[in-house]
Design a protein around this motif. Structure first.
Motif, PDB file in Angstrom:
ATOM      1  N   GLU A 138       0.912  -1.143   0.053  1.00 24.34           N
ATOM      2  CA  GLU A 138       0.014  -0.023  -0.086  1.00 24.34           C
ATOM      3  C   GLU A 138       0.781   1.361  -0.052  1.00 24.34           C
ATOM      4  O   GLU A 138       2.014   1.239   0.569  1.00 24.34           O
ATOM      5  CB  GLU A 138      -0.929   0.239   1.268  1.00 24.34           C
ATOM      6  N   ALA A 139       0.180   2.257  -0.295  1.00 28.84           N
ATOM      7  CA  ALA A 139       1.081   3.630  -0.521  1.00 28.84           C
ATOM      8  C   ALA A 139       1.460   4.029   0.844  1.00 28.84           C
ATOM      9  O   ALA A 139       2.511   4.718   0.945  1.00 28.84           O
ATOM     10  CB  ALA A 139       0.206   4.843  -1.244  1.00 28.84           C
ATOM     11  N   GLN A 140       0.604   3.723   1.895  1.00 29.38           N
ATOM     12  CA  GLN A 140       1.001   4.392   3.195  1.00 29.38           C
ATOM     13  C   GLN A 140       2.170   3.623   3.696  1.00 29.38           C
ATOM     14  O   GLN A 140       2.920   4.016   4.547  1.00 29.38           O
ATOM     15  CB  GLN A 140      -0.200   4.185   3.999  1.00 29.38           C
ATOM     16  N   SER A 142       8.488  -1.987  -6.684  1.00 29.79           N
ATOM     17  CA  SER A 142       7.277  -2.975  -6.993  1.00 29.79           C
ATOM     18  C   SER A 142       7.757  -4.220  -7.633  1.00 29.79           C
ATOM     19  O   SER A 142       6.931  -5.237  -7.724  1.00 29.79           O
ATOM     20  CB  SER A 142       6.239  -2.023  -7.654  1.00 29.79           C
TER      21      SER A 142
END
Length: 219
Positions: free
Chosen positions: A195-197, A211
């Protein structure tokens, strides 16, 4: 010929866990740690089994000086070992810190499985029965940072319902101790943590994300 690395004893680190028992205790704090560790090393994984191992090894243990303070002629019974474990349960944080400090010292003398880097794996499991849908309680999720070279978890975290949240909380605890070893380390995790967070938390710790490789390298 290279000498076999000498693994540091965990006892000096465990002795940093305060002995909160009464001062007139029958058995020495250090001795109880040593008995439990030897029992674990012999494949006994619960207090009952360790107590049975102590009884089976009675003559040898007494010959080695493992006995009560007064006369050295008796070994701790099962009830004493249970009380010892209960005392440790009251100081879980101190015990975990002591074991973590010892594990990091062990890493300094062991050749890593992958030269030049250590791999820490984030893995989470839901605690069975912790969700109560009738009242809206989410399941409790436990996440650990597992160090493959030693076969143990150095850090643990928890969160309600969301593995990514628990993982981010744990990531923020990682870094300083391993960085002090001077060995690059890599965090691996499954799709629950993509996730971005989570990437932002890693970057905040000074790491990088990829990624393509699904790995996160921290200093």
């Amino acid at each position: 010929m290279n000498e076999t690395p000498r693994i540091p004893s965990p006892i000096p680190y465990l002795m940093q866990v305060p002995d909160l028992r009464a001062h007139n205790t029958t058995y020495d704090w250090r001795m109880l740690f040593m008995l439990v560790l030897m029992g674990l090393g012999s494949g006994r994984t619960n207090v009952l089994a360790i107590a049975q191992w102590v009884e089976d090894q009675r003559d040898w243990l007494l010959a080695q000086g493992f006995g009560r303070r007064a006369n050295g002629k008796a070994l701790p019974a099962q009830a004493t070992l249970y009380r010892f474990v209960w005392a440790l349960e009251q100081q879980v944080s101190a015990l975990e810190e002591a074991l973590k400090a010892w594990a990091l010292e062990v890493l300094k003398v062991l050749d890593p499985a992958h030269p030049g880097q250590m791999v820490v794996n984030l893995a989470g499991k839901y605690l069975k029965g912790s969700a109560r849908r009738g009242v809206g309680d989410q399941a409790l999720l436990l996440v650990s940072a597992y160090l493959g070279q030693l076969g143990l978890s150095l850090w643990q975290g928890k969160a309600l319902g969301d593995e990514a949240v628990a993982g981010r909380q744990l990531i923020m605890q990682l870094g300083p101790e391993l960085s002090e070893l001077g060995i690059p380390w890599v965090v691996t995790a499954d799709a629950a943590h993509t996730e971005a967070q989570t990437a932002a938390a890693i970057l905040e710790k000074g790491g990088t994300t990829s990624s393509r490789s699904r790995r996160t390298r921290l200093p």
